[in-house]
Design an enzyme around this catalytic site. Sequence first.
Site, PDB file in Angstrom:
ATOM      1  CE  LYS A  52      -3.726  -2.588   2.108  1.00 28.63           C
ATOM      2  NZ  LYS A  52      -4.556  -3.004   3.216  1.00 28.63           N
ATOM      3  CD  GLN A  96      -3.456  -4.764   6.277  1.00 28.68           C
ATOM      4  OE1 GLN A  96      -3.693  -3.670   5.774  1.00 28.68           O
ATOM      5  NE2 GLN A  96      -3.625  -5.892   5.616  1.00 28.68           N
ATOM      6  CG  ASP A 119      -9.834  -1.145   4.294  1.00 24.19           C
ATOM      7  OD1 ASP A 119      -9.351  -1.480   3.191  1.00 24.19           O
ATOM      8  OD2 ASP A 119      -9.231  -1.264   5.375  1.00 24.19           O
TER       9      ASP A 119
HETATM   10  N1  GUN Z   1      -6.239  -7.502   5.551  1.00 25.26           N
HETATM   11  C1  GUN Z   1      -6.343  -8.209   4.412  1.00 25.26           C
HETATM   12  N2  GUN Z   1      -6.952  -7.466   3.466  1.00 25.26           N
HETATM   13  C2  GUN Z   1      -7.250  -6.279   4.027  1.00 25.26           C
HETATM   14  C3  GUN Z   1      -7.861  -5.087   3.535  1.00 25.26           C
HETATM   15  O1  GUN Z   1      -8.304  -4.987   2.394  1.00 25.26           O
HETATM   16  N3  GUN Z   1      -7.949  -4.057   4.427  1.00 25.26           N
HETATM   17  C4  GUN Z   1      -7.492  -4.155   5.700  1.00 25.26           C
HETATM   18  N4  GUN Z   1      -7.642  -3.097   6.502  1.00 25.26           N
HETATM   19  N5  GUN Z   1      -6.916  -5.250   6.178  1.00 25.26           N
HETATM   20  C5  GUN Z   1      -6.792  -6.299   5.333  1.00 25.26           C
END
Ligand code: GUN
Length: 295
Positions: A52, A96, A119
């Site tokens: 990211k 996350q 998200d």
């Molecule tokens: N863990 C695995 N995929 C994601 C996601 O798309 N967003 C977040 N915040 N955590 C994750």
Amino acid sequence: MNILDGKKTAAAIRGEIAETVKEIKNSGHRVPHLGAILMGNNSSSETYVSHKVTDCQEVGFRSTLIRMPATVSEEELLGKVRELNGDPELDGLIVQLPMPVHISEDKVIETISPDKDVDGFSPVNMGRMVAGLPSFVPATPAGIMELLKRYNIPLKGAECVVAGRSNIVGRPVSILLSQKGVDATVTVVHSRTRNIAEIIRRADIIIAAIGQPGFITADMVKEGAVVIDVGITSVEAPGTKTGWKLKGDVDFENVSPRCSWITPVPGGVGPMTRVALLLNTLQSYRAQCMLMPVK
Ligand code: GUN
């Protein structure tokens, strides 16, 4: 059989975003800014978050990574989320997943301001999406819809079968496909579905999001179907450099000859998920700028 190339499509979208960021900069405004909170040092989470940050760098976004120990208290974490909610120069905030077991994921997600919830996991954004109102759409479903759009896959009246009902993929993608204007006919199948193979065989479009490598076999796929594979399970692969490889929910080797279009793993849905988070952050930036002109 044709490949729905998520890697190439995502790269093109990143190029478009980078152009937009250049224009923003040239006009003297601040650039879009994504914040991520990472607790502990789970290796998959470390990888996801570093992707990211890299993606933000590539398109010219600002990013801030906030690391907290796995032992952080829920109160301290919620305090940090509230502080970041109030930062006028932060457009998107993600925490996350998975979170440490002593922390309520639901409570944290509900505390993130819906305006910054890029998200799209908060009940407010989920509810808005179900109602067909503007909202942040979770990155994987948003990435799948963008991929289908860019390849002009016909959806109107198409029979779609979504395998899996998770809150972050199966459920939202089933809602998006059946929305007015998209107009697919959607069936969701899951672990308790009877005659699952028979139902999947009817599909013009199959979205496989169950997390069981190779679950969708050739006998379940209608000739000419479009297949979207969301699965990314690490399986042992003796003889490869790392000893591991990513395997999708679809038996690609035997299914692909039957398909009109199919996503590979890797290089299909994964890169589209990554770029969808950037698009959501840009969407949030634009909305924040409307509320508060930036300089
Ligand atoms: N863990 C695995 N995929 C994601 C996601 O798309 N967003 C977040 N915040 N955590 C994750």
